[in-house]
Design an enzyme around this catalytic site. Structure first.
Site, PDB file in Angstrom:
ATOM      1  N   GLY A   1       0.837  -1.201   0.000  1.00  0.00           N
ATOM      2  CA  GLY A   1       0.000   0.000   0.000  1.00  0.00           C
ATOM      3  C   GLY A   1       0.862   1.238   0.000  1.00  0.00           C
TER       4      GLY A   1
ATOM      5  N   GLY B   1      -0.356   4.492   0.133  1.00  0.00           N
ATOM      6  CA  GLY B   1      -1.026   5.703   0.629  1.00  0.00           C
ATOM      7  C   GLY B   1      -0.134   6.368   1.676  1.00  0.00           C
TER       8      GLY B   1
ATOM      9  N   ALA C   1      -0.006   6.097   4.903  1.00  0.00           N
ATOM     10  CA  ALA C   1       0.538   5.209   5.941  1.00  0.00           C
ATOM     11  C   ALA C   1       1.701   4.389   5.388  1.00  0.00           C
ATOM     12  CB  ALA C   1      -0.556   4.275   6.469  1.00  0.00           C
TER      13      ALA C   1
ATOM     14  N   PHE D   1     -12.613  22.154  12.568  1.00  0.00           N
ATOM     15  CA  PHE D   1     -13.190  20.905  12.079  1.00  0.00           C
ATOM     16  C   PHE D   1     -14.058  20.304  13.180  1.00  0.00           C
ATOM     17  CE2 PHE D   1     -12.514  18.257   8.310  1.00  0.00           C
ATOM     18  CZ  PHE D   1     -11.889  19.158   7.474  1.00  0.00           C
TER      19      PHE D   1
ATOM     20  N   ASP E   1      -8.754  -5.194   0.701  1.00  0.00           N
ATOM     21  CA  ASP E   1      -8.016  -6.431   0.386  1.00  0.00           C
ATOM     22  C   ASP E   1      -7.180  -6.915   1.573  1.00  0.00           C
ATOM     23  OD1 ASP E   1      -9.054  -5.699  -2.020  1.00  0.00           O
ATOM     24  OD2 ASP E   1      -7.152  -5.431  -3.061  1.00  0.00           O
TER      25      ASP E   1
ATOM     26  N   GLN F   1     -18.106   5.006   9.524  1.00  0.00           N
ATOM     27  CA  GLN F   1     -18.538   6.411   9.560  1.00  0.00           C
ATOM     28  C   GLN F   1     -19.228   6.845   8.273  1.00  0.00           C
ATOM     29  OE1 GLN F   1     -15.551   9.915   9.411  1.00  0.00           O
ATOM     30  NE2 GLN F   1     -16.382   9.940  11.460  1.00  0.00           N
TER      31      GLN F   1
ATOM     32  N   LEU G   1     -17.313  13.400  -1.884  1.00  0.00           N
ATOM     33  CA  LEU G   1     -17.217  14.134  -0.625  1.00  0.00           C
ATOM     34  C   LEU G   1     -17.182  15.647  -0.802  1.00  0.00           C
ATOM     35  CD1 LEU G   1     -16.826  13.318   2.412  1.00  0.00           C
ATOM     36  CD2 LEU G   1     -14.512  14.179   2.119  1.00  0.00           C
TER      37      LEU G   1
ATOM     38  N   ARG H   1     -19.114  13.831  13.291  1.00  0.00           N
ATOM     39  CA  ARG H   1     -19.826  13.409  12.075  1.00  0.00           C
ATOM     40  C   ARG H   1     -20.993  12.475  12.329  1.00  0.00           C
ATOM     41  NH1 ARG H   1     -14.406  12.566   8.420  1.00  0.00           N
ATOM     42  NH2 ARG H   1     -14.041  14.795   8.206  1.00  0.00           N
TER      43      ARG H   1
ATOM     44  N   ARG I   1     -14.590   8.526  14.187  1.00  0.00           N
ATOM     45  CA  ARG I   1     -13.357   9.298  14.001  1.00  0.00           C
ATOM     46  C   ARG I   1     -13.654  10.787  13.856  1.00  0.00           C
ATOM     47  NH1 ARG I   1     -10.732  11.425   9.481  1.00  0.00           N
ATOM     48  NH2 ARG I   1     -11.998  10.349   7.931  1.00  0.00           N
TER      49      ARG I   1
ATOM     50  N   SER J   1      -7.524  11.184  10.609  1.00  0.00           N
ATOM     51  CA  SER J   1      -7.040  10.024   9.859  1.00  0.00           C
ATOM     52  C   SER J   1      -5.686  10.311   9.215  1.00  0.00           C
ATOM     53  CB  SER J   1      -8.031   9.590   8.779  1.00  0.00           C
ATOM     54  OG  SER J   1      -7.413   8.624   7.973  1.00  0.00           O
ATOM     55  N   LEU J   2      -5.579  11.462   8.539  1.00  0.00           N
ATOM     56  CA  LEU J   2      -4.273  11.792   7.953  1.00  0.00           C
ATOM     57  C   LEU J   2      -3.213  11.789   9.051  1.00  0.00           C
ATOM     58  CD1 LEU J   2      -5.174  14.604   5.365  1.00  0.00           C
ATOM     59  CD2 LEU J   2      -4.653  12.207   4.919  1.00  0.00           C
TER      60      LEU J   2
HETATM   61  C1  LIG Z   1     -12.608  11.838  -0.336  1.00  0.00           C
HETATM   62  C2  LIG Z   1     -11.908  11.671   0.990  1.00  0.00           C
HETATM   63  C3  LIG Z   1     -11.469  12.786   1.681  1.00  0.00           C
HETATM   64  C4  LIG Z   1     -10.805  12.634   2.911  1.00  0.00           C
HETATM   65  N1  LIG Z   1     -10.373  13.762   3.586  1.00  0.00           N
HETATM   66  C5  LIG Z   1      -9.673  13.609   4.743  1.00  0.00           C
HETATM   67  C6  LIG Z   1      -9.134  14.737   5.416  1.00  0.00           C
HETATM   68  O1  LIG Z   1      -9.227  15.880   4.975  1.00  0.00           O
HETATM   69  N2  LIG Z   1      -8.466  14.531   6.571  1.00  0.00           N
HETATM   70  C7  LIG Z   1      -8.303  13.280   7.109  1.00  0.00           C
HETATM   71  O2  LIG Z   1      -7.671  13.155   8.160  1.00  0.00           O
HETATM   72  N3  LIG Z   1      -8.794  12.195   6.471  1.00  0.00           N
HETATM   73  C8  LIG Z   1      -9.460  12.336   5.307  1.00  0.00           C
HETATM   74  N4  LIG Z   1      -9.950  11.219   4.669  1.00  0.00           N
HETATM   75  C9  LIG Z   1      -9.610   9.886   5.177  1.00  0.00           C
HETATM   76  C10 LIG Z   1      -8.179   9.551   4.779  1.00  0.00           C
HETATM   77  O3  LIG Z   1      -7.838  10.221   3.592  1.00  0.00           O
HETATM   78  C11 LIG Z   1      -7.973   8.062   4.580  1.00  0.00           C
HETATM   79  O4  LIG Z   1      -8.441   7.366   5.697  1.00  0.00           O
HETATM   80  C12 LIG Z   1      -6.494   7.768   4.384  1.00  0.00           C
HETATM   81  O5  LIG Z   1      -5.965   8.562   3.354  1.00  0.00           O
HETATM   82  C13 LIG Z   1      -6.193   6.304   4.121  1.00  0.00           C
HETATM   83  O6  LIG Z   1      -4.805   6.199   3.899  1.00  0.00           O
HETATM   84  P1  LIG Z   1      -4.067   4.796   3.842  1.00  0.00           P
HETATM   85  O7  LIG Z   1      -2.621   5.097   3.696  1.00  0.00           O
HETATM   86  O8  LIG Z   1      -4.502   3.959   4.963  1.00  0.00           O
HETATM   87  O9  LIG Z   1      -4.638   4.133   2.522  1.00  0.00           O
HETATM   88  P2  LIG Z   1      -4.851   4.662   1.026  1.00  0.00           P
HETATM   89  O10 LIG Z   1      -4.373   6.042   0.818  1.00  0.00           O
HETATM   90  O11 LIG Z   1      -6.267   4.357   0.656  1.00  0.00           O
HETATM   91  O12 LIG Z   1      -3.889   3.730   0.199  1.00  0.00           O
HETATM   92  C14 LIG Z   1      -4.104   2.342   0.103  1.00  0.00           C
HETATM   93  C15 LIG Z   1      -2.990   1.743  -0.701  1.00  0.00           C
HETATM   94  O13 LIG Z   1      -3.098   0.329  -0.652  1.00  0.00           O
HETATM   95  C16 LIG Z   1      -2.917  -0.192  -1.941  1.00  0.00           C
HETATM   96  N5  LIG Z   1      -3.620  -1.477  -1.997  1.00  0.00           N
HETATM   97  C17 LIG Z   1      -4.865  -1.783  -1.603  1.00  0.00           C
HETATM   98  N6  LIG Z   1      -5.132  -3.082  -1.825  1.00  0.00           N
HETATM   99  C18 LIG Z   1      -4.012  -3.609  -2.364  1.00  0.00           C
HETATM  100  C19 LIG Z   1      -3.649  -4.901  -2.830  1.00  0.00           C
HETATM  101  N7  LIG Z   1      -4.492  -5.929  -2.795  1.00  0.00           N
HETATM  102  N8  LIG Z   1      -2.420  -5.071  -3.344  1.00  0.00           N
HETATM  103  C20 LIG Z   1      -1.545  -4.040  -3.419  1.00  0.00           C
HETATM  104  N9  LIG Z   1      -1.831  -2.806  -2.999  1.00  0.00           N
HETATM  105  C21 LIG Z   1      -3.051  -2.602  -2.478  1.00  0.00           C
HETATM  106  C22 LIG Z   1      -3.472   0.858  -2.868  1.00  0.00           C
HETATM  107  O14 LIG Z   1      -2.918   0.719  -4.157  1.00  0.00           O
HETATM  108  C23 LIG Z   1      -2.995   2.125  -2.164  1.00  0.00           C
HETATM  109  O15 LIG Z   1      -1.688   2.432  -2.557  1.00  0.00           O
HETATM  110  C24 LIG Z   1     -10.610  11.352   3.442  1.00  0.00           C
HETATM  111  C25 LIG Z   1     -11.039  10.227   2.747  1.00  0.00           C
HETATM  112  C26 LIG Z   1     -11.690  10.388   1.541  1.00  0.00           C
HETATM  113  C27 LIG Z   1     -12.185   9.150   0.840  1.00  0.00           C
END
Ligand SMILES: Cc1cc2nc3c(=O)[nH]c(=O)nc-3n(C[C@H](O)[C@H](O)[C@H](O)COP(=O)(O)OP(=O)(O)OC[C@H]3O[C@@H](n4cnc5c(N)ncnc54)[C@H](O)[C@@H]3O)c2cc1C
Length: 578
Positions: free
Chosen positions: A11, A13, A15, A115, A216, A235, A247, A281, A393, A398-399
């Site tokens: 992943g 993202g 994290a 917020f 996944d 949520q 959103l 929320r 949350r 989350s960020l």
């Molecule tokens: C529209 C929107 C706006 C938001 N705004 C905010 C905000 O302003 N502030 C805040 O704090 N939070 C916000 N959130 C929540 C926050 O953005 C998310 O919870 C957070 O970004 C998730 O990050 P992550 O690193 O966990 O995963 P993600 O950023 O979702 O990344 C997941 C990664 O896993 C990989 N992956 C998934 N499955 C597989 C697999 N089977 N094999 C290989 N790779 C895989 C994907 O390719 C991706 O790279 C928002 C969420 C959304 C949807």
């Protein structure tokens, strides 16, 4: 093909990238992602990242930790929330030093906005705590972290989809992935594997989540007997664009936007007299649904399409364009509405899973109610549950969770792999993944994946949504069980190996079906209302019986429920009044 690393991050993202950045300093690290790294859902985050910097007004990490605990309806592990709030200040400054272009105050400091649920002095009133970069904060975080990973020579495997994890007893030694462009199955040996696969909002019909958010990671681990924590808490963000779920950030209300019903009333005055539109929320989403149920919504095409207005006209055109440019674009593109001039039609949208893979404060995956960990297996970000969000949350937390706990997991992994041995991998390590693919390719297709997906998403939306009832959740459990059976009768028509999106869609669907079952069973089991889990038949919070984390184990067609204690060492649970 077999590859070997010290640390494998699944992943890309926020994290995953933060963990890779830390682990990569001392260990051979690879990041694997099914989408191109910067296309991860973190890039869609709009409103901000919280930290009690006190740049605009007085603030403190202690108030932030308290708000997080209270916002999560006291199901938050308080030691973890304190770490979150205390590490936040350094984390945001680190992002700034790594090049993140935050908005600035006149004095040149990082600017902060309000917020929901973030307050001064333990609830006296809203506080400016969210650091932001216009309404593209997540995009900026992704760009900053990605550049830093490249600078530090982290290897990227883009468009590789993880199919399975390799566990040897209570130890993790790698993962199995499909190379999307060729269809080739790869074995990735690693001393430590971090799951950072993001959310699973695609199990619901109306959602703000990207198409890739199919859970996944959690589903793969659930199939290996690892429990899922607090999955009943999902949520619903109050302001998704009507019918579409896209959103509209809480930042709109943070900048002064107001929710109104069909009589133009500011209805949040009834539900949260102090925080009004900036209440947490779960409360705002319930208020919207209640207004609609009482006939005070604006009529949609059908009764279930009723909605309310988000009125941003009082913010002023100039400020809207400066601070909410993307939101303005979304409204113009999808609704033909200029938010500076007309109200935005909104409805609650499935947004964020508070639950997920249970971890300790170093990101190590927990195996059972006694807190035993799996060596070498880590999780962070939205797919994990540490638990800093409890039952609900707060926006912008989350960020923050990604950078604070992604970083901690990265540091722990780098340390762990120093002394860990490289295990030999069993010859049939890719066997299970191979069998699943073979089954879908060879099966005579009797059921359509698209039909199963649609029924799953409708069922979850209607029966495990903002308000819940025993009979509805039982119906959801039965329907999802039927759909899981039907899934066995589906298969692919396209048997090409490269870019076989039909196959990938089915694999993702099976993950969502497993997580839907766990979510519905966990929700049915919790006979109280707490945070985002609001039951009409049990409207009160019940601390005597349910002040505990759910641990749900997937056992073939059933879900077994166990529990884990909540850390309440700092603040005693109190009623949530805003
Ligand atoms: C529209 C929107 C706006 C938001 N705004 C905010 C905000 O302003 N502030 C805040 O704090 N939070 C916000 N959130 C929540 C926050 O953005 C998310 O919870 C957070 O970004 C998730 O990050 P992550 O690193 O966990 O995963 P993600 O950023 O979702 O990344 C997941 C990664 O896993 C990989 N992956 C998934 N499955 C597989 C697999 N089977 N094999 C290989 N790779 C895989 C994907 O390719 C991706 O790279 C928002 C969420 C959304 C949807």
């Amino acid at each position: 093909m077999i590859h070997a690393f010290d640390v494998l991050v699944v992943g890309a993202g926020g994290a995953g990238l933060y963990a890779a950045l830390e682990a990569g300093k001392n260990a051979k690290t690879a990041v694997l992602s099914k989408v191109y790294a910067v296309r991860s859902h973190t890039g869609a985050a709009q409103g901000g990242i919280s930290a009690a910097l006190g740049n605009v007004e007085e603030d403190s990490p202690e108030w932030h930790a308290f708000d997080t605990v209270k916002g999560g309806d006291y199901l938050v592990d308080q030691n973890a929330a304190v770490i979150l709030a205390e590490d936040a200040v350094q984390a945001v400054h680190d992002l700034e030093n790594r090049g993140l272009p935050f908005n600035r105050t006149k004095e040149g400091r990082i600017d902060q906005r309000r917020f929901g649920g973030h307050t001064r002095k333990f609830g006296e009133g809203p506080v400016h705590r969210a650091c932001y970069s216009a309404d593209r904060t997540g995009h900026m975080i992704m760009q900053t972290l990605f550049q830093q990973c490249i600078k530090h020579s982290v290897s990227f495997y883009d468009e590789f989809q993880i199919l399975d994890v390799i566990l040897d007893g209570k130890k993790c030694c790698g993962a199995v992935a499909l190379e999307i462009s060729t269809g080739e199955v790869h074995i990735l040996k690693a001393k430590a594997v971090l799951f950072a696969t993001g959310g699973f909002g695609r199990m619901f019909k109306v959602t703000s989540n990207a198409h890739a958010n199919t859970g996944d990671g959690p589903a793969i681990l659930a199939r290996h007997g690892i429990p899922m924590e607090d999955m009943e808490f999902f949520q619903f963000h109050p302001t998704g664009i009507k019918d579409m779920g896209i959103l509209i950030s809480e930042a709109v209300r943070g900048e002064g936007g107001i929710l109104r019903n069909s009589k133009n009333q500011r209805f949040m005055e009834k539900y949260a007299p102090t925080l009004l539109d900036l209440a947490p929320r779960d409360m705002v989403s319930r208020a919207i649904v209640t207004e609609i149920q009482e006939g005070l919504g604006i009529r949609g095409d059908r009764k279930i399409d009723d909605y309310v207005y988000l009125d941003a006209t009082g913010i002023g055109k100039e400020k809207i364009l400066e601070r909410l440019p993307d939101i303005t674009d979304f409204c113009k593109t999808y609704l033909d509405v200029d938010p500076a001039e007309k109200s935005i039609p909104v409805q609650p949208t499935a947004h964020y899973g508070m639950g997920g893979i249970p971890t300790d404060i170093h990101g190590r995956v927990i195996l059972n109610s006694s807190g035993e960990v799996c060596d070498g297996l880590y999780a962070a970000g939205e797919c994990a549950c540490v638990s800093v969000h409890g039952a609900n949350r707060l926006g912008t937390n989350s960020l923050l969770d990604l950078v604070v706990f992604g970083r901690r997991a990265g540091i722990h992994m780098a340390d762990y792999v120093k002394d860990a041995e490289t295990d030999t991998i069993a010859k049939d390590a890719a066997g299970f993944a191979g069998e699943r693919i073979a089954h879908l390719v060879e099966n005579k297709k009797k059921e359509q994946g698209a039909d199963i997906r649609e029924e799953m998403r409708n069922t979850m939306m209607e029966n495990v949504g903002v308000y819940r009832m025993e009979a509805d959740m039982a119906k959801a459990v039965n329907t999802i069980k039927d759909l899981r059976q039907k899934f066995k009768e589906t298969g692919v028509e396209d048997t090409n190996r490269g870019f076989n999106t039909e196959l990938l869609d089915l694999l993702e669907l099976s993950n969502l079906l497993d997580l839907s079952l766990i979510t519905a069973e966990s929700a049915k089991n919790r006979k109280e209302s707490r945070g985002a889990h609001a039951r009409d038949d049990y409207p009160e919070r019940d601390d005597d019986n349910y002040l505990k984390h759910t641990l749900a184990f997937l056992e073939d067609d059933d879900v077994r429920i166990d529990y884990k204690p909540v850390d309440t060492s700092r603040w005693e649970p109190k009623p949530r009044i805003y």
